[in-house]
Design a protein around this motif. Structure first.
Motif, PDB file in Angstrom:
ATOM      1  N   ASN A 402      -2.909   8.756 -39.863  1.00  0.00           N
ATOM      2  CA  ASN A 402      -1.751   8.092 -40.461  1.00  0.00           C
ATOM      3  C   ASN A 402      -1.661   6.688 -39.866  1.00  0.00           C
ATOM      4  OD1 ASN A 402       0.930   7.090 -40.855  1.00  0.00           O
ATOM      5  ND2 ASN A 402       1.602   9.172 -41.346  1.00  0.00           N
ATOM      6  N   ILE A 403      -1.875   5.677 -40.683  1.00  0.00           N
ATOM      7  CA  ILE A 403      -1.976   4.319 -40.156  1.00  0.00           C
ATOM      8  C   ILE A 403      -0.679   3.852 -39.507  1.00  0.00           C
ATOM      9  CG2 ILE A 403      -1.352   3.167 -42.329  1.00  0.00           C
ATOM     10  CD1 ILE A 403      -3.480   1.040 -41.612  1.00  0.00           C
ATOM     11  N   HIS A 404       0.465   4.306 -39.998  1.00  0.00           N
ATOM     12  CA  HIS A 404       1.740   3.871 -39.413  1.00  0.00           C
ATOM     13  C   HIS A 404       1.915   4.440 -38.004  1.00  0.00           C
ATOM     14  CE1 HIS A 404       3.195   1.875 -43.022  1.00  0.00           C
ATOM     15  NE2 HIS A 404       2.724   2.892 -43.719  1.00  0.00           N
ATOM     16  N   LYS A 405       1.597   5.714 -37.827  1.00  0.00           N
ATOM     17  CA  LYS A 405       1.666   6.314 -36.491  1.00  0.00           C
ATOM     18  C   LYS A 405       0.678   5.635 -35.543  1.00  0.00           C
ATOM     19  CE  LYS A 405       3.011  11.010 -37.908  1.00  0.00           C
ATOM     20  NZ  LYS A 405       2.580  12.440 -37.926  1.00  0.00           N
ATOM     21  N   ASN A 406      -0.529   5.410 -36.025  1.00  0.00           N
ATOM     22  CA  ASN A 406      -1.570   4.864 -35.161  1.00  0.00           C
ATOM     23  C   ASN A 406      -1.315   3.401 -34.806  1.00  0.00           C
ATOM     24  OD1 ASN A 406      -2.653   7.379 -35.433  1.00  0.00           O
ATOM     25  ND2 ASN A 406      -4.346   6.775 -36.759  1.00  0.00           N
ATOM     26  N   ILE A 407      -0.751   2.643 -35.743  1.00  0.00           N
ATOM     27  CA  ILE A 407      -0.428   1.248 -35.439  1.00  0.00           C
ATOM     28  C   ILE A 407       0.727   1.172 -34.445  1.00  0.00           C
ATOM     29  CG2 ILE A 407       0.651  -0.818 -36.421  1.00  0.00           C
ATOM     30  CD1 ILE A 407      -2.356  -0.777 -36.688  1.00  0.00           C
ATOM     31  N   ASN A 408       1.660   2.095 -34.519  1.00  0.00           N
ATOM     32  CA  ASN A 408       2.728   2.130 -33.510  1.00  0.00           C
ATOM     33  C   ASN A 408       2.146   2.334 -32.119  1.00  0.00           C
ATOM     34  OD1 ASN A 408       4.847   1.686 -35.275  1.00  0.00           O
ATOM     35  ND2 ASN A 408       5.235   3.862 -35.634  1.00  0.00           N
ATOM     36  N   HIS A 409       1.137   3.182 -32.017  1.00  0.00           N
ATOM     37  CA  HIS A 409       0.447   3.379 -30.740  1.00  0.00           C
ATOM     38  C   HIS A 409      -0.255   2.090 -30.317  1.00  0.00           C
ATOM     39  CE1 HIS A 409      -2.639   5.937 -28.269  1.00  0.00           C
ATOM     40  NE2 HIS A 409      -1.854   5.208 -27.505  1.00  0.00           N
ATOM     41  N   PHE A 410      -0.892   1.430 -31.264  1.00  0.00           N
ATOM     42  CA  PHE A 410      -1.575   0.155 -31.024  1.00  0.00           C
ATOM     43  C   PHE A 410      -0.585  -0.866 -30.457  1.00  0.00           C
ATOM     44  CE2 PHE A 410      -5.447  -2.173 -32.658  1.00  0.00           C
ATOM     45  CZ  PHE A 410      -5.132  -3.413 -32.116  1.00  0.00           C
ATOM     46  N   ILE A 411       0.573  -0.960 -31.084  1.00  0.00           N
ATOM     47  CA  ILE A 411       1.596  -1.915 -30.645  1.00  0.00           C
ATOM     48  C   ILE A 411       2.091  -1.571 -29.243  1.00  0.00           C
ATOM     49  CG2 ILE A 411       3.968  -2.687 -31.091  1.00  0.00           C
ATOM     50  CD1 ILE A 411       3.275  -2.365 -34.120  1.00  0.00           C
ATOM     51  N   GLN A 412       2.264  -0.293 -28.966  1.00  0.00           N
ATOM     52  CA  GLN A 412       2.703   0.128 -27.633  1.00  0.00           C
ATOM     53  C   GLN A 412       1.689  -0.267 -26.568  1.00  0.00           C
ATOM     54  OE1 GLN A 412       3.469   4.322 -27.937  1.00  0.00           O
ATOM     55  NE2 GLN A 412       5.153   4.057 -29.384  1.00  0.00           N
ATOM     56  N   VAL A 413       0.407  -0.182 -26.907  1.00  0.00           N
ATOM     57  CA  VAL A 413      -0.626  -0.595 -25.959  1.00  0.00           C
ATOM     58  C   VAL A 413      -0.499  -2.084 -25.666  1.00  0.00           C
ATOM     59  CG1 VAL A 413      -3.117  -0.915 -25.654  1.00  0.00           C
ATOM     60  CG2 VAL A 413      -2.235   1.235 -26.576  1.00  0.00           C
ATOM     61  N   LEU A 414      -0.312  -2.888 -26.714  1.00  0.00           N
ATOM     62  CA  LEU A 414      -0.190  -4.329 -26.513  1.00  0.00           C
ATOM     63  C   LEU A 414       1.079  -4.687 -25.743  1.00  0.00           C
ATOM     64  CD1 LEU A 414      -1.362  -5.867 -29.921  1.00  0.00           C
ATOM     65  CD2 LEU A 414      -2.669  -5.566 -27.828  1.00  0.00           C
ATOM     66  N   GLU A 415       2.137  -3.962 -26.020  1.00  0.00           N
ATOM     67  CA  GLU A 415       3.414  -4.280 -25.374  1.00  0.00           C
ATOM     68  C   GLU A 415       3.580  -3.599 -24.022  1.00  0.00           C
ATOM     69  OE1 GLU A 415       6.270  -3.185 -28.347  1.00  0.00           O
ATOM     70  OE2 GLU A 415       6.202  -5.160 -29.296  1.00  0.00           O
ATOM     71  N   LYS A 416       2.656  -2.692 -23.701  1.00  0.00           N
ATOM     72  CA  LYS A 416       2.697  -1.987 -22.416  1.00  0.00           C
ATOM     73  C   LYS A 416       3.991  -1.229 -22.206  1.00  0.00           C
ATOM     74  CE  LYS A 416      -1.307  -2.784 -21.104  1.00  0.00           C
ATOM     75  NZ  LYS A 416      -2.242  -1.667 -21.021  1.00  0.00           N
ATOM     76  N   LYS A 417       4.454  -0.556 -23.273  1.00  0.00           N
ATOM     77  CA  LYS A 417       5.672   0.242 -23.144  1.00  0.00           C
ATOM     78  C   LYS A 417       5.349   1.586 -22.523  1.00  0.00           C
ATOM     79  CE  LYS A 417       8.272  -1.898 -26.870  1.00  0.00           C
ATOM     80  NZ  LYS A 417       8.913  -1.718 -28.170  1.00  0.00           N
TER      81      LYS A 417
END
Length: 417
Positions: A402-417
């Motif tokens: 699911n691209i929306h779920k996976n992109i949220n993970h991608f964003i979390q990696v970049l933002e270091k949440k």
């Protein structure tokens, strides 16, 4: 690990537009929506038509490496003059990594472009760089980091991961993180560079979750489909989609078609894509008198390809493992076929097994693709099993791709949440 400040990220993309990177474009659409001040630098401008009109929205964020280069050139030269140690370090690095390869001259030439992009980053408030591929784009990000101090991360896919092995170790040592698109790549990098394993994660590509499964209303509805099936309306519709390059294994499809003909199987095979092996495929089709059974369509936009999915019974994926380690990971065509309820028959290469689970989400061939694929095609009467395969394949997209779920993970990696 480097602390990121990704409020204004720059995404470095190898080329635009091109059919081979549509999975990256889908992700970039969501990323630039999240990071409202994001920019995209494209290192190679192509003259192709957009593979999907939805990607046109990316153009407002894109700058090409040549844009404004002559205006920045005096400043680039000045930057080199006042930073002799950094310049020397860069030259020593590329000589140690690429001499005597021809890539050495490419990186000497593009050193000026990379610094030009670095100046663009500094002038536009860029705070982090993410390279969308592990080869040329990651080299660009690495150079900008060396001269300007920006943090950077990069993604690793298939060809880009295995064709620039000389510099890969150095890039990983300097980056803040590597995002792989398969567990297969994750294991390869973690085992090859164990001291850097903590930086490497897997985030799958994906598709948007559909409100309704398109296969419930599957039908042939284009002139191309009518033309390809008019000789036998009861024929099975076989489909292959991808670039016509050796690792796709499309030459095996000609032998498969010949075998199906000898078995009196009613079928028609549509092959969509373009590339250096197209002439070879045309010649083989003529030599084996298969013109009535195989149609080569060339490259189509996704809006046309999806109509073929809607009418297909089987998607054939005869991918090969190449000697240079380059192989398909999880071809996006497999996920698209899942979406449309098309039964996938695929060779067990790369990371295909992470999507095609044998007899659950498709058929995974482990030895002889031609023989096993013909057997599957000719023994297709178990409608209950096929309906279950379609159900599990559709569920896998929602759960894992699911691209929306996976992109949220991608964003979390970049933002270091």
């Amino acid at each position: 690990m480097v602390k990121f400040m990704p409020e204004n990220p720059l995404f470095v993309l190898g080329q635009f537009p091109t059919y081979s990177e549509t999975f990256i474009y889908r992700e970039l659409i969501l990323l630039v929506k999240h990071f409202s001040n994001a920019r995209i630098v494209v290192l190679k401008k192509n003259r192709y038509v957009l593979p999907n009109p939805d990607f046109a929205c990316l153009e407002q964020y894109i700058v090409f490496k040549q844009d404004g280069f002559l205006r920045h050139l005096p400043r680039v030269i000045f930057l080199i003059i006042v930073n002799p140690l950094k310049t020397l370090k860069y030259l020593l690095m590329i000589f140690s990594l690429y001499f005597p390869q021809k890539d050495l001259l490419v990186y000497i030439r593009d050193f000026f472009y990379f610094l030009h992009i670095g100046l663009y980053c500094r002038e536009n408030g860029i705070t982090h760089i993410h390279a969308c591929q592990a080869n040329y784009p990651a080299a660009c990000a690495l150079t900008i980091m060396m001269f300007f101090g920006f943090s950077f991360t990069f993604s690793a896919h298939a060809n880009d991961l295995y064709t620039d092995l000389a510099s890969l170790k150095y890039k990983i040592s300097k980056t803040g993180g590597v995002i792989c698109c398969s567990k297969n790549n994750l294991h390869y990098l973690s085992q090859t560079y164990p001291e850097q394993a903590h930086k490497i994660i897997c985030i799958y590509h994906g598709l948007a979750a559909a409100e309704e499964n398109p296969y419930l209303n599957r039908r042939k509805n284009t002139e191309d489909l009518k033309e390809s099936t008019k000789k036998n309306q009861a024929a099975l519709s076989l489909l292959a989609v991808g670039r016509m390059v050796p690792k796709k294994g499309f030459t095996a499809l000609i032998d498969l078609a010949q075998l199906l003909c000898s078995q009196k199987t009613a079928f028609h095979l549509d092959i969509i894509g373009g590339g250096p092996e197209e002439k070879i495929l045309k010649q083989l089709i003529r030599e084996k008198n298969l013109e009535d059974y195989i149609t080569l369509h060339g490259q189509y936009s996704y809006s046309r390809v999806k109509d073929f999915y809607a009418g297909a019974d089987f998607l054939l994926v005869p991918s090969l493992a190449m000697k240079n380690l380059d192989s398909d990971q999880i071809p996006n065509v497999i996920l698209e076929a899942f979406r449309y309820g098309v039964i996938v028959i695929a060779n067990n290469t790369g990371a295909i097994h992470e999507a095609v689970i044998n007899r659950k989400t498709g058929f995974l061939v482990k030895s002889n693709f031609i023989r096993e694929a013909s057997s599957i095609i000719n023994n297709r009467k178990n409608s209950t099993m096929y309906q279950a395969i379609r159900h599990h394949a559709s569920a896998l997209i929602a759960e894992k791709f699911n691209i929306h779920k996976n992109i949220n993970h991608f964003i979390q990696v970049l933002e270091k949440k």
